[in-house]
Write a protein that holds these residues in place. Structure first.
Motif, PDB file in Angstrom:
ATOM      1  N   PHE A 105     -19.316  -8.702  -7.083  1.00 22.51           N
ATOM      2  CA  PHE A 105     -19.243  -9.939  -6.545  1.00 22.51           C
ATOM      3  C   PHE A 105     -19.896 -10.826  -7.354  1.00 22.51           C
ATOM      4  O   PHE A 105     -20.922 -10.824  -7.577  1.00 22.51           O
ATOM      5  N   ARG A 106     -19.073 -11.898  -7.739  1.00 22.62           N
ATOM      6  CA  ARG A 106     -19.306 -12.824  -8.877  1.00 22.62           C
ATOM      7  C   ARG A 106     -19.045 -14.300  -8.558  1.00 22.62           C
ATOM      8  O   ARG A 106     -17.701 -14.448  -8.116  1.00 22.62           O
ATOM      9  N   ALA A 107     -19.690 -15.053  -8.428  1.00 20.72           N
ATOM     10  CA  ALA A 107     -19.667 -16.460  -8.209  1.00 20.72           C
ATOM     11  C   ALA A 107     -19.931 -17.624  -9.391  1.00 20.72           C
ATOM     12  O   ALA A 107     -20.409 -17.097 -10.380  1.00 20.72           O
ATOM     13  N   ALA A 108     -19.556 -18.800  -9.000  1.00 27.43           N
ATOM     14  CA  ALA A 108     -19.831 -19.793 -10.171  1.00 27.43           C
ATOM     15  C   ALA A 108     -21.358 -20.274 -10.121  1.00 27.43           C
ATOM     16  O   ALA A 108     -21.765 -21.424  -9.780  1.00 27.43           O
ATOM     17  N   ASP A 109     -22.196 -19.350 -10.585  1.00 33.35           N
ATOM     18  CA  ASP A 109     -23.583 -19.623 -10.300  1.00 33.35           C
ATOM     19  C   ASP A 109     -24.322 -19.069 -11.578  1.00 33.35           C
ATOM     20  O   ASP A 109     -23.714 -18.474 -12.492  1.00 33.35           O
ATOM     21  N   PRO A 110     -25.560 -19.346 -11.910  1.00 31.05           N
ATOM     22  CA  PRO A 110     -26.027 -18.943 -13.188  1.00 31.05           C
ATOM     23  C   PRO A 110     -26.145 -17.194 -13.533  1.00 31.05           C
ATOM     24  O   PRO A 110     -26.321 -16.872 -14.576  1.00 31.05           O
ATOM     25  N   THR A 111     -25.779 -16.547 -12.495  1.00 30.46           N
ATOM     26  CA  THR A 111     -25.699 -15.053 -12.580  1.00 30.46           C
ATOM     27  C   THR A 111     -24.623 -14.500 -13.028  1.00 30.46           C
ATOM     28  O   THR A 111     -24.385 -13.462 -13.069  1.00 30.46           O
ATOM     29  N   ALA A 112     -23.463 -15.237 -13.188  1.00 30.40           N
ATOM     30  CA  ALA A 112     -22.097 -14.724 -13.270  1.00 30.40           C
ATOM     31  C   ALA A 112     -21.888 -13.901 -14.739  1.00 30.40           C
ATOM     32  O   ALA A 112     -21.416 -12.968 -14.697  1.00 30.40           O
ATOM     33  N   GLY A 113     -22.690 -14.414 -15.576  1.00 30.42           N
ATOM     34  CA  GLY A 113     -22.551 -13.703 -16.973  1.00 30.42           C
ATOM     35  C   GLY A 113     -23.037 -12.357 -16.780  1.00 30.42           C
ATOM     36  O   GLY A 113     -22.591 -11.336 -17.301  1.00 30.42           O
ATOM     37  N   LEU A 114     -24.203 -12.204 -16.098  1.00 29.75           N
ATOM     38  CA  LEU A 114     -24.862 -10.834 -15.722  1.00 29.75           C
ATOM     39  C   LEU A 114     -23.643  -9.933 -15.089  1.00 29.75           C
ATOM     40  O   LEU A 114     -23.663  -8.967 -15.389  1.00 29.75           O
ATOM     41  N   VAL A 115     -23.196 -10.244 -13.951  1.00 28.61           N
ATOM     42  CA  VAL A 115     -22.172  -9.606 -13.289  1.00 28.61           C
ATOM     43  C   VAL A 115     -21.076  -9.219 -14.209  1.00 28.61           C
ATOM     44  O   VAL A 115     -20.486  -8.164 -14.109  1.00 28.61           O
ATOM     45  N   ASP A 173     -13.907 -12.486  -7.759  1.00 26.43           N
ATOM     46  CA  ASP A 173     -14.458 -13.350  -8.821  1.00 26.43           C
ATOM     47  C   ASP A 173     -14.224 -14.878  -8.531  1.00 26.43           C
ATOM     48  O   ASP A 173     -13.073 -15.138  -8.350  1.00 26.43           O
ATOM     49  N   ALA A 174     -15.215 -15.711  -8.239  1.00 30.18           N
ATOM     50  CA  ALA A 174     -15.077 -16.918  -8.091  1.00 30.18           C
ATOM     51  C   ALA A 174     -15.863 -17.680  -8.911  1.00 30.18           C
ATOM     52  O   ALA A 174     -16.269 -18.926  -8.826  1.00 30.18           O
ATOM     53  N   SER A 175     -16.103 -17.114 -10.101  1.00 34.48           N
ATOM     54  CA  SER A 175     -16.868 -17.764 -11.140  1.00 34.48           C
ATOM     55  C   SER A 175     -16.436 -18.791 -12.077  1.00 34.48           C
ATOM     56  O   SER A 175     -16.882 -19.571 -12.707  1.00 34.48           O
ATOM     57  N   GLY A 176     -14.924 -18.729 -12.187  1.00 32.12           N
ATOM     58  CA  GLY A 176     -14.210 -19.425 -12.826  1.00 32.12           C
ATOM     59  C   GLY A 176     -14.208 -19.071 -14.540  1.00 32.12           C
ATOM     60  O   GLY A 176     -13.568 -19.637 -15.244  1.00 32.12           O
ATOM     61  N   GLU A 177     -14.828 -17.917 -14.671  1.00 33.32           N
ATOM     62  CA  GLU A 177     -14.909 -17.353 -16.171  1.00 33.32           C
ATOM     63  C   GLU A 177     -13.761 -16.425 -16.376  1.00 33.32           C
ATOM     64  O   GLU A 177     -13.101 -15.728 -15.222  1.00 33.32           O
ATOM     65  N   PRO A 178     -13.363 -16.164 -17.453  1.00 35.72           N
ATOM     66  CA  PRO A 178     -12.273 -15.158 -17.831  1.00 35.72           C
ATOM     67  C   PRO A 178     -12.591 -13.734 -17.174  1.00 35.72           C
ATOM     68  O   PRO A 178     -13.896 -13.393 -17.210  1.00 35.72           O
ATOM     69  N   PRO A 179     -11.698 -12.983 -16.855  1.00 35.67           N
ATOM     70  CA  PRO A 179     -11.871 -11.685 -16.304  1.00 35.67           C
ATOM     71  C   PRO A 179     -12.399 -10.804 -17.092  1.00 35.67           C
ATOM     72  O   PRO A 179     -12.298 -10.759 -18.363  1.00 35.67           O
ATOM     73  N   ALA A 180     -13.238  -9.811 -16.645  1.00 36.46           N
ATOM     74  CA  ALA A 180     -14.033  -8.787 -17.439  1.00 36.46           C
ATOM     75  C   ALA A 180     -12.861  -7.715 -17.829  1.00 36.46           C
ATOM     76  O   ALA A 180     -11.999  -7.406 -17.058  1.00 36.46           O
ATOM     77  N   ALA A 181     -13.175  -7.461 -19.173  1.00 35.82           N
ATOM     78  CA  ALA A 181     -12.056  -6.504 -19.806  1.00 35.82           C
ATOM     79  C   ALA A 181     -12.327  -5.296 -19.134  1.00 35.82           C
ATOM     80  O   ALA A 181     -13.185  -4.622 -18.626  1.00 35.82           O
ATOM     81  N   GLY A 182     -11.095  -4.495 -18.595  1.00 35.80           N
ATOM     82  CA  GLY A 182     -11.065  -3.187 -18.047  1.00 35.80           C
ATOM     83  C   GLY A 182     -11.333  -3.337 -16.417  1.00 35.80           C
ATOM     84  O   GLY A 182     -11.071  -2.074 -15.936  1.00 35.80           O
ATOM     85  N   ALA A 183     -11.488  -4.245 -16.003  1.00 37.12           N
ATOM     86  CA  ALA A 183     -11.650  -4.509 -14.660  1.00 37.12           C
ATOM     87  C   ALA A 183     -10.604  -4.924 -13.799  1.00 37.12           C
ATOM     88  O   ALA A 183      -9.877  -5.773 -14.255  1.00 37.12           O
ATOM     89  N   THR A 184     -10.280  -4.373 -12.661  1.00 36.79           N
ATOM     90  CA  THR A 184      -9.203  -5.249 -11.780  1.00 36.79           C
ATOM     91  C   THR A 184      -9.818  -6.485 -11.157  1.00 36.79           C
ATOM     92  O   THR A 184     -10.928  -6.276 -10.201  1.00 36.79           O
ATOM     93  N   THR A 185      -9.249  -7.844 -11.259  1.00 33.17           N
ATOM     94  CA  THR A 185      -9.993  -8.805 -10.733  1.00 33.17           C
ATOM     95  C   THR A 185      -9.274  -9.492  -9.727  1.00 33.17           C
ATOM     96  O   THR A 185      -7.942  -9.780  -9.772  1.00 33.17           O
TER      97      THR A 185
END
Length: 341
Positions: free
Chosen positions: A254-264, A282-294
């Motif tokens: 679970f990933r949100a638009a907060d300072p921990t998004a990079g760690l997730v 993913d509600a981070s607004g960041e690009p999806p992580a490679a290899g994961a279903t987002t």
């Protein structure tokens, strides 16, 4: 005689469907109806500056999810299972105490009130049942819609979060984004994520600032699928348990638009590289992580992210269990209200 090749939906899941269908409306009503008592709780928190959140099961998972939201407002908030508070208690004097119990009748709630002689003058309740012990014992926020009938917690979680939103708003937080998430829910597809989980024998759910949501979903997955599904905070997952990862161990993040998004995001990449099927809410607004279903949501943080993700994660939890268990939603070793310790 014609044999149906389609599986009838289990009665337990039909009951959960009914709760799910009501949860957004009941949550909005709960928020609106909670205003007066929420102001009283907020006044207590402004006076004490310290919060002890007590509950069991899904109620404790909600408390874990709102811990960081109270801390962000300068409240020294700690969530503890009631069972732990009974056996190795933190001091309760000088703190605002929120006791959460969906039924208001669980064994630990009754014993804690008995052993503390009713708690303190700064003790408040959160429940779904206005006629239960808890609501009668102390000033309480009561969620709209009455007691949840289905086994695994769905509507009760969303409603309890709405009660907390009322308190947070009374403390000065802006509830607008969270209310928007409730009133106009997102419905991203879960098919790809469900396919990723085919064949796994266990699931670990994890987050950083959204760790409480991971705990709630892990609990529901376990209750409904009867497979080992558990939760580890993101940093804790790094410290050794990575050894268990592989094709049979799924990871839900679970990933949100907060300072921990990079760690997730980094954990998603690491888990995928280890061979685990990885699903990221993913509600981070960041690009999806490679290899994961987002499963993507509009960028959001805090309660807005919780309200956006939780019902969709619940839908995945239910679909996963329905694919695995013949009578999903009907407990075989548990009851809705746990009356024994």
């Amino acid at each position: 005689m014609n044999m149906s090749i389609s599986k009838d939906r289990p009665a337990g899941l039909v009951a959960i469907d009914r709760e799910m269908a009501r949860q957004h409306g009941d949550a909005v009503a709960s928020y609106q109806e909670a205003a007066a008592t929420a102001q009283r709780i907020a006044a207590s928190l402004k006076s004490t500056g310290r919060l002890l959140l007590l509950g069991m099961g899904g109620s404790h998972a909600v408390a874990r999810a709102v811990e960081p939201l109270y801390r962000a407002l300068g409240i020294d908030a700690v969530a503890l299972p009631l069972s732990e508070q009974l056996g190795q208690p933190l001091p309760i004097e000088g703190k605002t105490i929120l006791v959460t119990s969906q039924s208001g009748e669980s064994a630990e709630v009754l014993r804690w009130f008995r052993e503390t002689d009713g708690g303190t003058s700064e003790t408040f309740g959160l429940t779904l049942e206005e006629d239960a012990f808890l609501a009668k014992a102390i000033p309480s926020l009561v969620g709209a819609g009455g007691t949840e009938q289905a086994f695994a917690a769905t509507r009760s979680l969303t409603v309890t979060f709405a009660l907390h939103l009322a308190i947070l708003a009374a403390l000065g937080a802006d509830p607008a984004e969270a209310l928007r998430a409730l009133k106009t829910p997102e419905a991203p597809a879960i098919d790809g994520a469900l396919a990723m989980l085919t064949g796994v024998s266990a699931i670990v759910a994890s987050g950083r600032r959204l760790q409480g949501i991971a705990e709630a979903i892990a609990l529901g997955l376990t209750e409904l699928s009867r497979l080992p599904c558990f939760s580890l905070e993101g940093g804790q997952l790094r410290h050794g348990p990575m050894e268990m990862l592989g094709p049979s161990m799924a990871v839900i993040l679970f990933r949100a638009a907060d300072p921990t998004a990079g760690l997730v995001g980094a954990m998603a990449v690491s888990a995928a590289e280890a061979g685990s099927p990885v699903v990221v809410f993913d509600a981070s607004g960041e690009p999806p992580a490679a290899g994961a279903t987002t499963i993507r949501f509009e960028p959001a943080a805090g309660m807005a992210a919780i309200f956006a993700m939780l019902p969709v994660a619940q839908s995945l939890m239910i679909a996963f269990a329905d694919a695995r268990v013949e009578n999903a939603g009907t407990p075989v070793r548990s009851t809705k209200v746990t009356r024994s310790e």
